[in-house]
Design a protein around this motif. Structure first.
Motif, PDB file in Angstrom:
ATOM      1  N   GLN A  34      11.146 -16.289  -1.766  1.00  0.00           N
ATOM      2  CA  GLN A  34      10.268 -17.615  -2.112  1.00  0.00           C
ATOM      3  C   GLN A  34       9.422 -18.544  -0.941  1.00  0.00           C
ATOM      4  O   GLN A  34       7.728 -18.268  -0.391  1.00  0.00           O
ATOM      5  N   GLU A  35      10.363 -18.286  -0.070  1.00  0.00           N
ATOM      6  CA  GLU A  35       9.256 -19.180   1.176  1.00  0.00           C
ATOM      7  C   GLU A  35       8.746 -17.631   1.800  1.00  0.00           C
ATOM      8  O   GLU A  35       8.276 -18.279   2.799  1.00  0.00           O
ATOM      9  N   LEU A  36       9.494 -16.922   2.467  1.00  0.00           N
ATOM     10  CA  LEU A  36       8.686 -15.426   2.541  1.00  0.00           C
ATOM     11  C   LEU A  36       7.000 -15.592   1.807  1.00  0.00           C
ATOM     12  O   LEU A  36       5.802 -15.534   2.935  1.00  0.00           O
ATOM     13  N   ALA A  37       6.643 -15.828   1.032  1.00  0.00           N
ATOM     14  CA  ALA A  37       5.730 -15.275   0.616  1.00  0.00           C
ATOM     15  C   ALA A  37       4.823 -16.417   1.092  1.00  0.00           C
ATOM     16  O   ALA A  37       3.480 -16.230   0.601  1.00  0.00           O
ATOM     17  N   GLN A  38       5.416 -17.210   0.509  1.00  0.00           N
ATOM     18  CA  GLN A  38       4.630 -18.821   1.465  1.00  0.00           C
ATOM     19  C   GLN A  38       4.207 -18.713   2.448  1.00  0.00           C
ATOM     20  O   GLN A  38       2.745 -19.154   2.687  1.00  0.00           O
ATOM     21  N   ASN A  39       5.298 -18.479   3.564  1.00  0.00           N
ATOM     22  CA  ASN A  39       5.103 -18.155   5.100  1.00  0.00           C
ATOM     23  C   ASN A  39       3.165 -16.927   5.630  1.00  0.00           C
ATOM     24  O   ASN A  39       2.820 -17.059   5.952  1.00  0.00           O
ATOM     25  N   LEU A  40       3.200 -16.133   4.623  1.00  0.00           N
ATOM     26  CA  LEU A  40       2.802 -15.152   4.664  1.00  0.00           C
ATOM     27  C   LEU A  40       2.219 -14.916   3.522  1.00  0.00           C
ATOM     28  O   LEU A  40       0.680 -14.469   4.257  1.00  0.00           O
ATOM     29  N   GLN A  41       1.575 -16.108   3.072  1.00  0.00           N
ATOM     30  CA  GLN A  41       0.431 -16.309   1.850  1.00  0.00           C
ATOM     31  C   GLN A  41       0.254 -14.849   1.294  1.00  0.00           C
ATOM     32  O   GLN A  41      -0.832 -14.070   0.774  1.00  0.00           O
ATOM     33  N   ALA A  42       1.873 -14.382   0.736  1.00  0.00           N
ATOM     34  CA  ALA A  42       1.553 -13.220   0.261  1.00  0.00           C
ATOM     35  C   ALA A  42       2.518 -13.243  -1.201  1.00  0.00           C
ATOM     36  O   ALA A  42       2.771 -13.836  -1.502  1.00  0.00           O
ATOM     37  N   TYR A  43       2.467 -12.227  -2.500  1.00  0.00           N
ATOM     38  CA  TYR A  43       3.126 -11.533  -3.586  1.00  0.00           C
ATOM     39  C   TYR A  43       3.901 -10.388  -3.285  1.00  0.00           C
ATOM     40  O   TYR A  43       4.109  -9.645  -2.948  1.00  0.00           O
ATOM     41  N   ILE A  44       5.304 -11.622  -3.635  1.00  0.00           N
ATOM     42  CA  ILE A  44       6.055 -10.714  -3.369  1.00  0.00           C
ATOM     43  C   ILE A  44       6.771 -10.074  -4.701  1.00  0.00           C
ATOM     44  O   ILE A  44       7.317 -11.144  -5.185  1.00  0.00           O
ATOM     45  N   ILE A  45       7.159  -8.923  -4.773  1.00  0.00           N
ATOM     46  CA  ILE A  45       7.377  -8.352  -6.117  1.00  0.00           C
ATOM     47  C   ILE A  45       9.067  -8.436  -6.078  1.00  0.00           C
ATOM     48  O   ILE A  45       9.383  -6.902  -4.814  1.00  0.00           O
ATOM     49  N   LEU A  46      10.323  -9.027  -6.608  1.00  0.00           N
ATOM     50  CA  LEU A  46      11.786  -8.047  -5.878  1.00  0.00           C
ATOM     51  C   LEU A  46      11.960  -7.922  -7.469  1.00  0.00           C
ATOM     52  O   LEU A  46      12.076  -8.091  -8.368  1.00  0.00           O
ATOM     53  N   LYS A  47      12.208  -6.603  -6.562  1.00  0.00           N
ATOM     54  CA  LYS A  47      12.368  -5.321  -7.951  1.00  0.00           C
ATOM     55  C   LYS A  47      13.432  -5.496  -8.406  1.00  0.00           C
ATOM     56  O   LYS A  47      14.572  -5.886  -8.248  1.00  0.00           O
ATOM     57  N   GLY A  48      14.377  -5.493 -10.079  1.00  0.00           N
ATOM     58  CA  GLY A  48      15.226  -5.935 -10.962  1.00  0.00           C
ATOM     59  C   GLY A  48      15.059  -5.871 -12.198  1.00  0.00           C
ATOM     60  O   GLY A  48      13.637  -5.915 -13.122  1.00  0.00           O
ATOM     61  N   HIS A  49      15.856  -6.446 -12.821  1.00  0.00           N
ATOM     62  CA  HIS A  49      15.908  -5.920 -14.392  1.00  0.00           C
ATOM     63  C   HIS A  49      15.010  -6.745 -14.858  1.00  0.00           C
ATOM     64  O   HIS A  49      13.874  -7.137 -15.771  1.00  0.00           O
ATOM     65  N   TYR A  50      15.250  -8.251 -14.010  1.00  0.00           N
ATOM     66  CA  TYR A  50      14.065  -9.520 -14.474  1.00  0.00           C
ATOM     67  C   TYR A  50      13.697  -9.468 -12.697  1.00  0.00           C
ATOM     68  O   TYR A  50      13.153  -9.793 -12.355  1.00  0.00           O
ATOM     69  N   SER A  51      12.361  -8.112 -12.923  1.00  0.00           N
ATOM     70  CA  SER A  51      11.310  -8.384 -11.234  1.00  0.00           C
ATOM     71  C   SER A  51      10.820  -9.502 -12.047  1.00  0.00           C
ATOM     72  O   SER A  51       9.988 -10.337 -12.149  1.00  0.00           O
ATOM     73  N   ALA A  52      11.581 -10.339 -10.487  1.00  0.00           N
ATOM     74  CA  ALA A  52      10.533 -11.665  -9.930  1.00  0.00           C
ATOM     75  C   ALA A  52       9.708 -11.943  -9.041  1.00  0.00           C
ATOM     76  O   ALA A  52       9.874 -11.024  -7.796  1.00  0.00           O
ATOM     77  N   LEU A  53       7.939 -11.680  -9.570  1.00  0.00           N
ATOM     78  CA  LEU A  53       6.718 -12.089  -8.663  1.00  0.00           C
ATOM     79  C   LEU A  53       6.575 -13.434  -8.056  1.00  0.00           C
ATOM     80  O   LEU A  53       6.957 -14.638  -8.537  1.00  0.00           O
ATOM     81  N   CYS A  54       7.254 -13.350  -6.561  1.00  0.00           N
ATOM     82  CA  CYS A  54       6.877 -14.418  -5.582  1.00  0.00           C
ATOM     83  C   CYS A  54       5.621 -15.061  -5.071  1.00  0.00           C
ATOM     84  O   CYS A  54       5.458 -13.626  -4.622  1.00  0.00           O
ATOM     85  N   MET A  55       4.687 -16.055  -5.461  1.00  0.00           N
ATOM     86  CA  MET A  55       3.652 -15.874  -5.585  1.00  0.00           C
ATOM     87  C   MET A  55       3.846 -16.615  -4.026  1.00  0.00           C
ATOM     88  O   MET A  55       4.117 -17.372  -3.432  1.00  0.00           O
ATOM     89  N   PRO A  56       2.036 -17.036  -3.176  1.00  0.00           N
ATOM     90  CA  PRO A  56       1.851 -18.206  -2.235  1.00  0.00           C
ATOM     91  C   PRO A  56       1.940 -19.282  -2.466  1.00  0.00           C
ATOM     92  O   PRO A  56       2.146 -20.021  -1.353  1.00  0.00           O
ATOM     93  N   ASN A  57       1.686 -19.803  -3.665  1.00  0.00           N
ATOM     94  CA  ASN A  57       2.232 -21.053  -4.277  1.00  0.00           C
ATOM     95  C   ASN A  57       3.373 -21.321  -4.501  1.00  0.00           C
ATOM     96  O   ASN A  57       3.346 -23.371  -4.928  1.00  0.00           O
ATOM     97  N   GLY A  58       4.425 -20.265  -4.235  1.00  0.00           N
ATOM     98  CA  GLY A  58       5.561 -21.022  -4.520  1.00  0.00           C
ATOM     99  C   GLY A  58       6.468 -20.977  -5.979  1.00  0.00           C
ATOM    100  O   GLY A  58       7.152 -21.106  -6.063  1.00  0.00           O
ATOM    101  N   ARG A  59       5.236 -20.681  -7.116  1.00  0.00           N
ATOM    102  CA  ARG A  59       5.803 -19.938  -7.951  1.00  0.00           C
ATOM    103  C   ARG A  59       6.848 -18.627  -8.770  1.00  0.00           C
ATOM    104  O   ARG A  59       6.010 -17.727  -7.290  1.00  0.00           O
TER     105      ARG A  59
END
Length: 505
Positions: free
Chosen positions: A401-426
């Motif tokens: 979450q922190e990296l996505a906000q710092n880079l203003q990037a979309y980071i998908i942590l892959k796994g069973h419940y893959s998590a999309l970390c958004m630039p807005n912190g969600r």
């Protein structure tokens, strides 16, 4: 579906009581009836029930369940732990009700010493020791009790959340002091902790029980965490115009595949084609030419100058999206070409696999990534990018979450419940997918899907949300027909048409 934090769940309960209106003790009775019904659906009255209740409202729920089961002719023994002589108000009320019950086989209030009952294989243990209110690991006598329950042969059912597990951050929890439930009957909605792989050993089979908490509060309250549902994704699917042609369906560029890893470029490009891109161009080393032409005749080949690895950035002016990384290898020349490609690209970019590893080897380059870039790491790839090992899934998510906000990037942590970390912190968790997809090439397929959706005109957020869901749904449909053990990455591509049909028809 919104995933609320512990404090928001407390507010939801309070709002429901104030605006329904309903008394706290009556809301507890409503919860207990739902819990009792769920238990009765799984076990008959011939099954002995042992209930362990703590001093808080989770214990009050447990005592109410014990009484209601007894009224349905179940043989129930209940133990209330009142070590500090301080029970919650609703727990006191249910303590009195169970004392007045004529049906409960045995009720014991534990204030000092505890002689535990023998727990046998034919019994069901109802864990109502502690709910979501704890904020530190269990210790002392309660830790000993948890260990005793965990080592018993009985089936364990936890009310709302396994005792000892915290609803969000379990980074520094003690696993030995946490109930390992066979079933968790959670109230109203999933807790954040339920979405992490390292907590699955405690949860067992999860069932969410609707206890009719305020829909008004749920609808109007913002949440940092969401779990996708099918209707959410359906509403995002772009309809294909009847007069569409390949020029209006978007051009996608896939840069993938060193020599010996042509399979990665095949999977990514086939997935891209199957996900609706009008034209797919694959940039790959010369030695992959005949392989690619044979395996993916629908794709256009663009050959690198080098025979065996990616070495040159190319112009992206004619493309609506770029997917880069699958099977690229980690040559230093490839790394230099990678950052050059990222710098000069004017379209949305998906970065995966070896491209992530090359960025991790040159972490200073992270600050040069364009806003809106999509990174799709698995846990170890993310830790390399972050430059630090993570102590569990919650810490990894927090860092993402922190990296996505710092880079203003979309980071998908892959796994069973893959998590999309958004630039807005969600954070958006994906709800589809299965363990059969834990196979080489599955991530390459996801890269191709998201790249195609970007080319089709989806914005980054929707491309990630729809792409994750489609990827998992295709895997679920494939597993239904082929089984999880035999699933391969190509099967996910094969079932993409079925996944699209399900979401559009």
């Amino acid at each position: 579906m919104k995933i609320f934090t512990r404090s928001q769940i407390v507010e939801l309960d309070r709002y429901t009581m104030e605006h329904e209106p309903i008394r706290s003790i009556d809301l507890m009775e409503r919860s207990a009836k739902a819990l009792t019904q769920a238990i009765m659906e799984m076990w008959s009255a011939r099954t002995p029930i042992v209930v362990f209740a703590g001093p808080g409202n989770n214990g009050g729920d447990a005592l109410a369940v014990a009484r209601l089961l007894a009224e349905k002719d179940y043989q129930v023994s209940a133990y209330l732990f009142n070590i500090s002589n301080h029970l919650s108000e609703d727990c006191i009320a249910n303590q009195q009700r169970i004392k007045e019950s004529k049906k409960v086989k045995e009720f014991v209030e534990v204030t000092t010493q505890f002689d535990p009952p023998v727990l046998e294989a034919n019994m069901v243990v109802v864990d109502g020791l502690f709910g979501s209110g704890i904020n530190k690991p269990l210790a002392g006598g309660f830790a000993s009790l948890v260990k005793y329950i965990n080592t018993s042969p009985s089936t364990i059912v936890s009310i709302d959340i396994p005792s000892g597990l915290m609803p969000e951050d379990n980074t520094y929890n003690i696993s030995a002091n946490t109930i390992k439930a066979d079933y968790t009957l959670t109230l109203q909605q999933k807790k954040l902790a339920f979405l992490f792989a390292d907590n699955q050993q405690f949860i067992g089979k999860l069932k969410v029980l609707d206890i009719r908490l305020s829909k008004d509060f749920i609808n109007k309250t913002e949440s940092q965490y969401y779990l996708t549902e099918e209707n959410d994704v359906r509403s995002k699917i772009k309809e294909r115009d009847d007069f569409a042609h390949k020029g209006t369906m978007g051009s996608a560029l896939i840069i993938a595949g060193s020599y010996g890893m042509a399979g990665a470029s095949i999977l990514a490009s086939r997935a891209c084609l199957r996900s609706g891109a009008g034209k797919v161009v694959v940039h790959t080393p010369k030695k992959n030419y005949s392989i690619m032409q044979t395996a993916v005749p629908e794709a256009v080949m663009h050959m690198d100058h080098e025979e065996t690895y990616f070495s040159q950035a190319i112009d992206t002016e004619d493309f609506e999206a770029l997917g880069i990384g699958p099977g690229l290898g980690q040559q230093e020349n490839s790394a230099i070409a990678l950052i050059s490609q990222i710098r000069r690209s004017t379209c949305p970019i998906v970065v995966d696999a070896d491209a992530l590893n090359m960025l991790a080897s040159h972490r200073a380059w992270l600050q040069q990534l364009p806003k809106g870039i999509i990174l799709t790491p698995h846990p170890k790839e993310f830790e390399r990018i972050a430059g630090t090992a993570c102590n569990g899934d919650y810490e990894r998510l927090s860092k993402a979450q922190e990296l996505a906000q710092n880079l203003q990037a979309y980071i998908i942590l892959k796994g069973h419940y893959s998590a999309l970390c958004m630039p807005n912190g969600r954070v958006i968790f994906n709800s589809t997918g299965n363990s059969g997809m834990a196979t080489a090439g599955s991530g390459d397929v996801l890269t191709g899907i998201i790249t195609a959706l970007l080319a089709r005109g989806y914005d980054q957020a929707d491309a990630c949300i729809v792409g994750m869901y489609l990827h998992g749904l295709a895997g679920d449909l494939a597993a239904k027909d082929k089984g999880k053990e035999s699933l391969i990455a190509g099967d996910i591509i094969e079932y993409l048409p079925n996944a699209f049909k399900r979401l559009t028809e």
